[in-house]
Design an enzyme around this catalytic site. Structure first.
Site, PDB file in Angstrom:
ATOM      1  N   ARG A  73       0.845  -1.191   0.000  1.00  0.00           N
ATOM      2  CA  ARG A  73       0.000   0.000   0.000  1.00  0.00           C
ATOM      3  C   ARG A  73       0.890   1.254   0.000  1.00  0.00           C
ATOM      4  NH1 ARG A  73      -5.334   1.379   1.322  1.00  0.00           N
ATOM      5  NH2 ARG A  73      -5.557   3.374   2.336  1.00  0.00           N
ATOM      6  N   HIS A 126      -8.494   3.308  -8.497  1.00  0.00           N
ATOM      7  CA  HIS A 126      -8.375   2.436  -7.321  1.00  0.00           C
ATOM      8  C   HIS A 126      -9.106   1.126  -7.561  1.00  0.00           C
ATOM      9  CE1 HIS A 126      -6.890   5.229  -4.111  1.00  0.00           C
ATOM     10  NE2 HIS A 126      -7.133   6.071  -5.096  1.00  0.00           N
ATOM     11  N   GLU A 188     -13.305   3.445  -8.133  1.00  0.00           N
ATOM     12  CA  GLU A 188     -13.006   2.343  -7.200  1.00  0.00           C
ATOM     13  C   GLU A 188     -13.679   1.072  -7.718  1.00  0.00           C
ATOM     14  OE1 GLU A 188     -10.917   1.203  -4.090  1.00  0.00           O
ATOM     15  OE2 GLU A 188     -11.502   3.272  -3.704  1.00  0.00           O
TER      16      GLU A 188
END
Lengths: 334, 334
Positions: A73, A126, A188
């Site tokens: 991450r 994302h 996303e």
């Protein structure tokens, strides 16, 4: 659409004039373990021709190359909190985390945040293990350009549902990368496991970004986009995990919520399950729709999911002002 | 089962006598982002009563607490390679990675590897984003205890398929934690996203471990477990990702392989897809079954999947020798 338009103010109103989106950027790898965005950014950095449109050429970039290399991450600090003014304006010291330095660099290239020089539009790719569909993350429903873009995606990206999540983020208080552009939109895609580069996710994200760029191009060309009504999921709070006296998480997200993002939960419905298998009911007094249910990033702060209110919004018509010299004469959008 | 027994040697052979499994351990969090194992280990550390059986009490432990705290695979070094003799027997220095120190500590508690003091059985709980079912990882088919345990799980763990993967690991060359016990077995539940503690995965892993402990207890009680034939997937090699001149991965695992672990792939079948969408066919000359297809840990070393041969094995009958003073008199197992 005339009737929807009338609902806004009770009469047909002229479209809201908005500045065209001349400088557009597309970024991936804000989190280095979200692979579709990482690899799309890498591919577009090699050959950005796919990001060209009649009215602009979008600039691709990889947000956190070091984290991407390690499938992490982040390496030193979550970059999702690094785009705060307090960080961006502070001088580097010998112990400034890598991500803060990188945030400053990105802010110089695509911001500066809050300035007239900032990019007009930033699309931030994302993926999430949560059942997000092709969720479009917008700051609030008054961001009319973003709401029209979302509406366009809902109509043209036929692969899956594309719910709109309003995160109610305020630019000046936000540490997110999307806060550095005049308009920042998150995409996303989920459910997608971390650390996996899946061909189908890659294809879906690619189609999704192309769809966003198509809309932006049509908008820039000056056509009028009529008013509409739309449902969106507006942030109302975080639900924390139950915790034991030691501060440890003492229950899990209930299977009826897990993977059921966006579906309404009523007071009394089960929301958690203990490690011994007992259900825990929601003790709040109003229904909500969970989003990002059991996301790893939330788990780090012992939050179980984001609570949202499903609301209906009237979005007025919009039309680009033909300020930019790059723009061709106005013509009707389709 | 008599016929299966006969296939082994052409006649009914007496069961292979095996030492009972008196000292049993169950570990989770070998990788700190594989949450079901992490949280089961934590819960059992608080209350290990569920791990008690008539003939033993299994000892739970959390392999990498620091990585678990951060939801990371590891903090300094992948602990999956730290149980090599060369590491376990080397003295600590000021720059010894945390995971090497922790491996030595675990080896002192549950090994030492290769010694008579080593634990008899170690069950290592893993989850994977790959479509593994409840995969039972055994070193090789000559590990008769493990093969019988796997067979028992296949019969009694009804929730999902429980394929047997033979990783052909040699204890002395293995850096895996399972190599420190006399018999080490991995349990790999999937598909399960990293960094997510899902109530259903937790429940499945819990049931799975209980099933393994039940078998071990029945075995220890001295009953005879008859011979059988079984299919297992035996490691035959790693398939690397295609790479560009820059060494970068240049294609993705093909959607026909992605999520289709254990299903046969023939020469000429598509195995990769480029970022431009072109299929790449398998150029090898023999069929194989992919396992751990597109696993993040493999991706780090640019490997796309493990190739296995699906083979049929004749496993002889086994029976515990009643050496341990802890064991009650032999009685028939069910």
């Amino acid at each position: 659409m005339a009737s929807a338009k009338q609902r806004v103010c009770g009469t047909t109103t002229p479209p809201v004039p908005l500045k065209p989106m001349s400088r557009v950027a597309v970024c991936g790898g804000t989190f280095g373990n979200k692979m579709a965005g990482v690899y799309l950014a890498k591919e577009w950095l090699k050959d950005p021709s796919e990001l060209r449109r009649q009215t602009f050429s979008a600039t691709p970039f990889l947000v956190n190359p070091r984290a991407a290399e390690k499938l992490l991450r982040y390496v030193e600090k979550d970059i999702g909190v690094c785009f705060l003014d307090s960080i961006l304006k502070s001088p580097d010291t010998h112990d400034t985390p890598y991500e803060e330095k990188r945030a400053k660099e990105i802010n110089r290239l695509f911001g500066p945040k809050g300035s007239d020089e900032a990019y007009d539009l930033l699309l931030d790719m994302h993926t999430s293990p949560c059942n997000m569909g092709a969720c479009i993350i917008v700051d609030n429903a008054q961001n009319y350009f973003a709401m029209h873009l979302a509406r366009y995606v809902q109509k043209h990206f036929a692969v899956m549902k594309a719910p709109i999540y309003l995160n109610m983020s305020q630019k000046e208080k936000s540490g997110r990368i999307t806060s550095i552009a005049r308009c920042g939109i998150g995409l996303e895609l989920g459910p997608v496991s971390l650390e996996r580069l899946r061909a189908e996710d890659y294809k879906h994200m690619r189609t999704l970004i192309n769809c966003c760029l198509d809309f932006t191009d049509k908008f820039n060309q000056g056509g009028m986009f009529p008013a509409f009504e739309v449902e969106a999921y507006q942030f109302s709070g975080l639900e924390m995990f139950p915790q034991g006296p030691d501060g440890e998480v003492s229950a899990m997200v209930h299977p009826k919520i897990q993977d059921h993002d966006f579906l309404p939960v009523k007071p009394g419905n089960p929301v958690f399950q203990t490690f011994q298998g007992q259900d825990i009911a929601y003790s709040g007094d109003a229904s909500f729709c969970p989003v990002f249910a059991n996301d790893g990033a939330l788990f780090r702060s012992k939050a179980a999911f984001v609570k949202t209110d499903k609301l209906r919004f009237s979005i007025p018509a919009i039309q680009a002002t033909a300020k930019s010299s790059e723009l061709p004469p106005e013509k009707d959008s389709t």
